[in-house]
Design a protein around this motif. Structure first.
Motif, PDB file in Angstrom:
ATOM      1  N   LEU A 136      10.627   4.253  -1.116  1.00 42.35           N
ATOM      2  CA  LEU A 136      11.613   4.347  -0.299  1.00 42.35           C
ATOM      3  C   LEU A 136      11.273   2.812  -0.007  1.00 42.35           C
ATOM      4  O   LEU A 136      12.570   1.834   0.257  1.00 42.35           O
ATOM      5  N   ASP A 137      11.018   2.091   0.567  1.00 43.68           N
ATOM      6  CA  ASP A 137       9.679   1.857   1.688  1.00 43.68           C
ATOM      7  C   ASP A 137       9.519  -0.139   0.367  1.00 43.68           C
ATOM      8  O   ASP A 137       9.808  -0.399   0.557  1.00 43.68           O
ATOM      9  N   THR A 138       9.521   0.154  -0.890  1.00 44.74           N
ATOM     10  CA  THR A 138       9.573  -0.780  -1.504  1.00 44.74           C
ATOM     11  C   THR A 138      10.407  -1.313  -2.572  1.00 44.74           C
ATOM     12  O   THR A 138      11.688  -0.525  -3.172  1.00 44.74           O
ATOM     13  N   ALA A 139      11.277  -2.931  -2.200  1.00 43.95           N
ATOM     14  CA  ALA A 139      12.424  -2.724  -2.569  1.00 43.95           C
ATOM     15  C   ALA A 139      12.777  -2.641  -4.414  1.00 43.95           C
ATOM     16  O   ALA A 139      13.780  -2.478  -4.521  1.00 43.95           O
ATOM     17  N   GLU A 140      11.314  -2.954  -5.037  1.00 48.48           N
ATOM     18  CA  GLU A 140      11.599  -3.239  -6.615  1.00 48.48           C
ATOM     19  C   GLU A 140      11.447  -1.897  -7.366  1.00 48.48           C
ATOM     20  O   GLU A 140      11.779  -1.711  -8.050  1.00 48.48           O
TER      21      GLU A 140
ATOM     22  N   GLU B 215       1.148  -1.232  -0.022  1.00 47.31           N
ATOM     23  CA  GLU B 215      -0.135  -0.020  -0.246  1.00 47.31           C
ATOM     24  C   GLU B 215       0.503   1.549  -0.193  1.00 47.31           C
ATOM     25  O   GLU B 215       1.806   0.914   0.476  1.00 47.31           O
ATOM     26  N   PHE B 216       0.231   2.470  -0.887  1.00 49.44           N
ATOM     27  CA  PHE B 216       1.752   3.470  -0.865  1.00 49.44           C
ATOM     28  C   PHE B 216       0.984   4.012   0.410  1.00 49.44           C
ATOM     29  O   PHE B 216      -0.016   4.734   0.651  1.00 49.44           O
TER      30      PHE B 216
ATOM     31  N   PRO C 148      16.072  -4.675  -7.591  1.00 51.94           N
ATOM     32  CA  PRO C 148      16.755  -3.947  -8.603  1.00 51.94           C
ATOM     33  C   PRO C 148      17.556  -2.172  -8.603  1.00 51.94           C
ATOM     34  O   PRO C 148      16.633  -1.677  -8.597  1.00 51.94           O
ATOM     35  N   LEU C 149      18.299  -1.962  -9.382  1.00 54.44           N
ATOM     36  CA  LEU C 149      18.745  -0.917  -9.927  1.00 54.44           C
ATOM     37  C   LEU C 149      18.358   0.321 -10.555  1.00 54.44           C
ATOM     38  O   LEU C 149      18.316   0.126 -11.893  1.00 54.44           O
ATOM     39  N   ASP C 150      16.544   0.412 -10.295  1.00 57.41           N
ATOM     40  CA  ASP C 150      15.520   0.900 -10.696  1.00 57.41           C
ATOM     41  C   ASP C 150      16.031   2.609 -10.638  1.00 57.41           C
ATOM     42  O   ASP C 150      15.998   3.712 -11.293  1.00 57.41           O
TER      43      ASP C 150
END
Length: 310
Positions: A109-113, A2-3, A123-125
């Motif tokens: 920040l908290d969403t790893a993907e 969730e955002f 992933p480096l996004d």
């Protein structure tokens, strides 16, 4: 996921920008709609709240969260660098107030993907606009050593920029760097142990620099602020929340330029530049209090600067 995003300097921003409950207000970085919702609660039924955001998840979430407001609401999927076109194409040529909340949302920040965090492997996004072409992986693996040094020094203000760039180039010669975890490990190896024990996380400044490069965050600020001021009504206000010195410096310098009258050399007997002040700016930035910083440590570096159209 969730955002979720905690808006900093919430009441201070709304109080600084709101001048007319029947007016038109634009949140140029809608995010989780924290500032927008708080502002919209103060608007009358004929007031108009407009939210801009390039992140599709943020825009969808914010649109839902703003449904309970009594004022009119409009959301526009766009980067704020295109705010003037986005607004004027919809017949909006005069605005009572603008809000810019710069930086990365807690959700991103908290969403790893999303690849923004050095605390989580992903992933480096680092793209705020998922449709954008340039990713952090492109920067890390494709930029020359000299360009990596430049952006890490200029955007990250990192004293170990040259060593970090050298270590990145050496690592990618073995295999491409594809994850935030790999990059964080390389940065830690580049920074001497003694330096790693002091200050913030050793990867913080480099990640900030790459994120700024990927999203061209600093390049668009000055012109976007000027476009917003052009659309402000006399007495309308613009509030900008920054989170690091580079953003704050650009904001402060732009407001100073826009609030300066004649800029002719002092030796000229009469003004020939015809430059006039278009805003009056507060000299001192508003910063969060101890209570807010304790509740939300990410607010620690935040500053709010406000200017009013003359």
């Amino acid at each position: 996921m969730e955002f979720h995003h905690v808006s900093v300097l919430l009441n201070e921003t709304v109080n600084a920008v709101l001048t007319n409950p029947h007016g038109i207000y634009v949140d140029c970085t809608l995010g989780g709609a924290g500032h927008a919702h708080a502002l919209g609660e103060q608007l009358a039924a004929d007031g108009l709240l407009i939210g801009l955001d390039q992140d599709e998840v943020a825009l969808a979430t914010a649109t839902e969260r703003l449904r309970d407001l009594k004022c009119q609401v409009m959301t526009i999927p766009t980067n704020f660098k295109d705010l003037k076109t986005a607004l004027t194409s919809r017949g909006i040529t005069e605005v009572d107030g603008f809000i810019f909340d710069l930086g990365v949302s807690s959700y991103q920040l908290d969403t790893a993907e999303r690849g923004f965090s050095y605390m989580q492997d992903g992933p480096l996004d680092m793209r705020m606009d998922r449709q954008g072409n340039l990713t952090a992986q492109d920067v890390v693996n494709g930029y020359s050593e000299a360009d990596l040094v430049r952006i890490i020094q200029d955007y990250g203000e990192e004293r170990w920029a040259k060593r970090i760039a050298q270590f990145i180039v050496a690592a990618r010669s073995e295999k491409p760097i594809t994850t935030t975890g790999e990059l964080t490990k390389i940065i830690k190896q580049a920074i001497p142990a003694g330096a790693r024990r002091e200050g913030p996380h050793p990867a913080k400044r480099t990640f900030q620099a790459i994120r700024i490069e990927v999203n061209q965050e600093l390049a668009i600020l000055k012109d976007s602020f000027k476009d917003a001021v052009d659309l402000l009504k006399p007495g309308g206000r613009i509030g900008v929340i920054t989170f690091h010195s580079l953003e704050d410096r650009i904001t402060k310098q732009t407001f100073k330029e826009l609030s300066t009258g004649c800029i002719c050399p002092p030796e000229l007997p009469v003004c020939v530049c015809h430059h006039v002040a278009v805003v009056k700016a507060r000299n001192k930035a508003i910063e969060p209090g101890n209570e807010e910083v304790t509740a939300n440590p990410r607010a620690r570096s935040a500053k709010l600067r406000v200017a009013e159209k003359v």
